[in-house]
Structures are given as C-alpha cells and as structure tokens.
Design a protein around this motif. Sequence first.
Motif, short mmCIF file in Angstrom:
data_model
loop_
_atom_site.label_atom_id
_atom_site.label_comp_id
_atom_site.label_asym_id
_atom_site.label_seq_id
_atom_site.Cartn_x
_atom_site.Cartn_y
_atom_site.Cartn_z
N THR A 56 93.55 65.20 91.83
CA THR A 56 94.29 66.00 90.85
C THR A 56 94.98 65.11 89.82
O THR A 56 95.08 65.47 88.65
N SER A 57 95.38 63.93 90.22
CA SER A 57 96.08 63.01 89.31
C SER A 57 95.17 62.47 88.20
O SER A 57 95.65 61.88 87.24
N GLU A 58 93.87 62.67 88.32
CA GLU A 58 92.92 62.20 87.30
C GLU A 58 92.18 63.34 86.61
O GLU A 58 91.26 63.11 85.83
N LEU A 59 92.58 64.55 86.89
CA LEU A 59 91.88 65.72 86.38
C LEU A 59 91.91 65.82 84.85
O LEU A 59 90.90 66.15 84.22
N LEU B 71 94.84 74.18 75.78
CA LEU B 71 94.65 72.81 75.31
C LEU B 71 93.17 72.41 75.31
O LEU B 71 92.68 71.81 74.36
N MET B 72 92.47 72.75 76.39
CA MET B 72 91.05 72.38 76.48
C MET B 72 90.21 73.16 75.47
O MET B 72 89.29 72.61 74.87
N GLY C 37 93.66 63.07 77.58
CA GLY C 37 93.70 63.28 79.02
C GLY C 37 95.13 63.29 79.54
O GLY C 37 95.48 64.08 80.43
N ALA C 38 96.00 62.43 79.00
CA ALA C 38 97.41 62.39 79.40
C ALA C 38 98.14 63.68 79.02
O ALA C 38 99.01 64.15 79.76
N ILE D 193 96.77 66.71 78.78
CA ILE D 193 96.31 67.72 79.75
C ILE D 193 96.95 67.45 81.11
O ILE D 193 97.43 68.36 81.79
N GLN D 194 96.96 66.18 81.51
CA GLN D 194 97.49 65.82 82.82
C GLN D 194 98.96 66.17 82.95
O GLN D 194 99.42 66.54 84.04
N ALA D 195 99.73 66.06 81.88
CA ALA D 195 101.16 66.41 81.93
C ALA D 195 101.35 67.86 82.36
O ALA D 195 102.27 68.18 83.12
N GLN D 196 100.48 68.74 81.90
CA GLN D 196 100.57 70.15 82.30
C GLN D 196 100.16 70.33 83.76
O GLN D 196 100.76 71.11 84.49
N ILE D 197 99.15 69.62 84.16
CA ILE D 197 98.68 69.70 85.55
C ILE D 197 99.77 69.16 86.49
O ILE D 197 100.08 69.79 87.51
N ASP D 198 100.38 68.05 86.12
CA ASP D 198 101.41 67.44 86.95
C ASP D 198 102.68 68.29 87.03
O ASP D 198 103.45 68.16 87.97
N ALA D 199 102.89 69.15 86.05
CA ALA D 199 104.08 69.98 86.02
C ALA D 199 103.99 71.18 86.96
O ALA D 199 104.98 71.89 87.15
N VAL D 200 102.84 71.39 87.56
CA VAL D 200 102.69 72.50 88.51
C VAL D 200 103.52 72.15 89.74
O VAL D 200 103.30 71.11 90.37
#
Length: 184
Positions: free
Chosen positions: A69-72, A140-141, A167-168, A170-177
């Motif tokens: 998930t950290s690289e999604l 975003l995507m 990628g960073a 997008i990742q910020a949103q994923i990491d905020a979950v």
Amino acid sequence: MSSPSHDAILQSARRLFGERGYRGVTVRDIAADAGISAALVMKLFLSKEKLFAAAQPDESLLTDLDVPTSELGRALVFRVLMRRERGTQEPWAMIPFAVQDAPDPETARSEIRERYLTAVARVIGDTSPGRRKAATVIALMTGFGETFRTLGLFDHWEFDDLVAHFGAIIQAQIDAVAPPAPTP
C-alpha cells in the motif's frame, strides 16, 4: 468466454469510443478497425449500446497491483505512463467519456461511480462515510489520466520524476486513510 474476434472488437471499441465518443463511432467503424465484419460485431454484442457498455473503463486495473500500500500511488502513476508509452487505452481518461457520452448518462454515472469507489476503497482500505479518500484518489487519477492524454501537461517531465512527483500526491491521499479500529 472471449475469442480473438471478441477481444479485437473490444480493443477497437475502447480506442474509438475513447477518441470520438459514443455518437462519433459507428459499428462499421469498429468492425473496420478490428478487421472483421459489422455483422459479426452485431452477432457478438447485439447492439452498439451493449458494445459501448462492454467497452467501458474497467476498475480491474486496480486488482492486479502487487505492491505494498505504501507504493500504490507510484504504481498507479507508473501504469498511466506505461500505457501512454505503449499507445494503449487509458481507463482513467475514459471515465468522463464513458459517462458524458453514454446512451443513458445518469445510469452510466451511477454504475461507474459505484464500481470505482468500491474497487479503490477496497484497495486502500477506505471505510469512511462516502469513501472520501477513495473518491479523492479517483478524482486525482482521472484528472491525471485525462490531462496527460489530452493536454500533454507533463510531456516535458522525465518519466521517473513524474512517477515520484504525482505518485507522492496520490500516495498522500492513500496514506491519510485511517486504519480501521481494532475489534474488541
């Protein structure tokens, strides 16, 4: 079950619908592009509307990601760039066309929205009301895929720099979950 003809028709339909929209493409255009007869297109798909539905963006582009998930975020952006380099269909860029140009836009909007929200929320673990982080990742995507394809905003970026930069984001949103609360 698909056949080579079925797959060729879908590939041509996705590309042509993505370039010209529903109203700008005929069954004959798709058949000619796929190198088969219009009669076979109709036999396999029954109508232009059903072919359009079958050719819609597929949220399965998320299901075969084999990364932590950290690289999604980077993986999602990398795939957009690779599809661009290969000249293949960009599902994220097709979402607006799939809704706006559908024979029934409201139904298409509802169905595509739910499919993508469900898929992205599952991948990133978003259980929030309204699946807000999943919705943000989709926005975003979709924006990235469409502006990259249509406007060429990132044409002068180096491939790796763009993967890292966007990628960073997008990742910020994923990491905020927020991780789900442990069950007692």
